[in-house]
Design a protein around this motif. Structure first.
Motif, mmCIF file in Angstrom:
data_model
loop_
_atom_site.group_PDB
_atom_site.id
_atom_site.type_symbol
_atom_site.label_atom_id
_atom_site.label_comp_id
_atom_site.label_asym_id
_atom_site.label_seq_id
_atom_site.Cartn_x
_atom_site.Cartn_y
_atom_site.Cartn_z
ATOM 1 N N THR A 44 -3.830 5.643 0.580
ATOM 2 C CA THR A 44 -4.331 6.704 1.448
ATOM 3 C C THR A 44 -3.833 8.034 0.909
ATOM 4 O OG1 THR A 44 -4.301 5.237 3.378
ATOM 5 C CG2 THR A 44 -4.318 7.606 3.809
ATOM 6 N N LEU A 45 -4.756 8.930 0.583
ATOM 7 C CA LEU A 45 -4.401 10.185 -0.081
ATOM 8 C C LEU A 45 -4.894 11.382 0.728
ATOM 9 C CD1 LEU A 45 -5.545 9.183 -3.685
ATOM 10 C CD2 LEU A 45 -3.255 8.939 -2.701
ATOM 11 N N LEU A 46 -3.990 12.327 0.993
ATOM 12 C CA LEU A 46 -4.336 13.568 1.682
ATOM 13 C C LEU A 46 -3.923 14.763 0.820
ATOM 14 C CD1 LEU A 46 -3.267 12.782 5.369
ATOM 15 C CD2 LEU A 46 -5.534 12.594 4.341
ATOM 16 N N PRO A 47 -4.605 15.903 0.979
ATOM 17 C CA PRO A 47 -4.358 17.069 0.128
ATOM 18 C C PRO A 47 -3.285 18.014 0.672
ATOM 19 C CG PRO A 47 -6.319 17.459 1.416
ATOM 20 C CD PRO A 47 -5.822 16.087 1.794
ATOM 21 N N HIS A 48 -2.063 17.529 0.814
ATOM 22 C CA HIS A 48 -0.899 18.326 1.220
ATOM 23 C C HIS A 48 -1.191 19.128 2.493
ATOM 24 C CE1 HIS A 48 2.990 20.281 -0.473
ATOM 25 N NE2 HIS A 48 3.023 20.233 0.844
ATOM 26 N N GLY B 157 0.830 -1.193 0.000
ATOM 27 C CA GLY B 157 0.000 0.000 0.000
ATOM 28 C C GLY B 157 0.862 1.239 0.000
ATOM 29 N N ALA B 158 0.206 2.384 -0.105
ATOM 30 C CA ALA B 158 0.922 3.658 -0.089
ATOM 31 C C ALA B 158 0.053 4.709 0.577
ATOM 32 C CB ALA B 158 1.285 4.088 -1.503
ATOM 33 N N ALA B 159 0.710 5.683 1.198
ATOM 34 C CA ALA B 159 0.008 6.784 1.855
ATOM 35 C C ALA B 159 0.759 8.067 1.521
ATOM 36 C CB ALA B 159 -0.037 6.555 3.359
#
Length: 318
Positions: free
Chosen positions: A280-284, A256-258
């Motif tokens: 898992t993706l977050l907007p900086h 996986g990656a985050a």
């Protein structure tokens, strides 16, 4: 009166500090970068600029701003700035080191735990009304306690992250240009990039972006990682060949990656990362706590005031 251009809206108390002595122009469309044409037009007669990572301070901009004395970048990184061009024109470049270290390391730790325990995937199942009940391996993730963690880039954020790992009894490896005394005091071991990838259960990228580190994480790098390993990036998006990472995640080459950063920001719903369950993706939002952002803004303002008043920048890059 000397002119200061600020490319995003900042804390009004800090604006007031500047307005006592300077003309201040603020781009108030907070969610959108100042358009390039507007940036060039407003900085043509500016003496100082408070920039974001989305603002490119290059030869064109610097040549266009003959009165410019200082650029205060609201970030630790400064890959949006042509340092050589700034030096030729005797423009001081300042950044915001140290004040965001703990907050960013905390976000990195959050990403690691979220990815390991499939938190977003599990939450989405529940929110969609698809949770059918408990079963032994339902949403089973992986432990962090006792695992081997690799850190690419053992600067202040990497050290802060490693310090948090002590409470999880982790074995910490790292790859860096040189040995870190702080990392060694924490029991972390310097190793080759390849060895770190092969041995780690989680790999964190926290390095600054340079010509040498750009696209370090490519198909070859992901092929060296364990099939169960997770990749976490809070450095810069351009450390990664994004097509290679998407393929590694989709194919199961890594577990996986985050990510909090991307090569071209913002990304949209059509990005190849979007929709992958084990991504898992977050907007900086690495430094996005109210206290930390206020501290960053205050440091930028103080750097500008020092230079325009004939002093030295508090945190000069060069």
């Amino acid at each position: 009166m000397k002119k200061v251009v600020i490319t995003r809206n900042i804390n009004p108390d800090m604006l007031q500090k500047l307005r006592k002595d300077f003309e201040v122009i603020v781009w108030e469309a907070d969610e959108q970068p100042m358009p390039r044409e507007k940036f060039l037009a407003e900085t043509r007669d500016a003496h100082a600029v408070l920039t974001m990572l989305s603002d490119k301070v290059d030869e064109e901009m610097l040549q266009n701003a003959p009165e410019l004395k200082v650029v205060a970048n609201l970030a630790v990184g400064f890959d949006n700035i042509d340092l050589a061009a700034a030096e030729r024109r005797e423009v001081v470049i300042a950044n915001t080191p140290d004040v965001l270290t703990e907050t960013t390391a905390e976000l990195a730790f959050t990403l690691m735990l979220t990815s390991a325990r499939r938190v977003l995937e599990a939450n989405q199942e529940l929110m969609d009304g698809e949770w059918s009940g408990w079963s032994p391996y339902h949403m089973a993730g992986t432990d962090v306690f006792g695992k081997t963690i690799g850190i690419f880039g053992m600067g202040s954020i990497g050290v802060s992250f490693a310090r948090r790992l002590k409470g999880f009894n982790c074995n910490v490896l790292y790859h860096n240009r040189s040995e870190s005394e702080e990392a060694r005091a924490l029991g972390a071991k310097l190793t080759s990039f390849e060895s770190m990838l092969e041995r780690s259960d989680f790999v964190l990228c926290s390095a600054p972006l340079t010509n040498q580190t750009k696209h370090t994480f490519d198909k070859k790098a992901f092929s060296l990682m364990k099939n169960s390993a997770h990749f976490i990036n809070i450095g810069r998006g351009a450390h990664v060949v994004e097509a290679d990472l998407a393929e590694a995640v989709k194919s199961g080459e890594i577990g996986g990656a985050a990510l909090d950063v991307y090569e071209n920001e913002p990304i949209g719903a059509d990005h190849p990362f979007v929709g992958l369950n084990n991504m898992t993706l977050l907007p900086h939002i690495g430094s996005a706590s109210v206290a930390t952002r206020n501290n960053m803004m205050n440091l930028c303002v103080n750097n500008i005031m020092e230079v325009l008043n004939g002093g030295q920048a508090i945190t000069p890059v060069q």
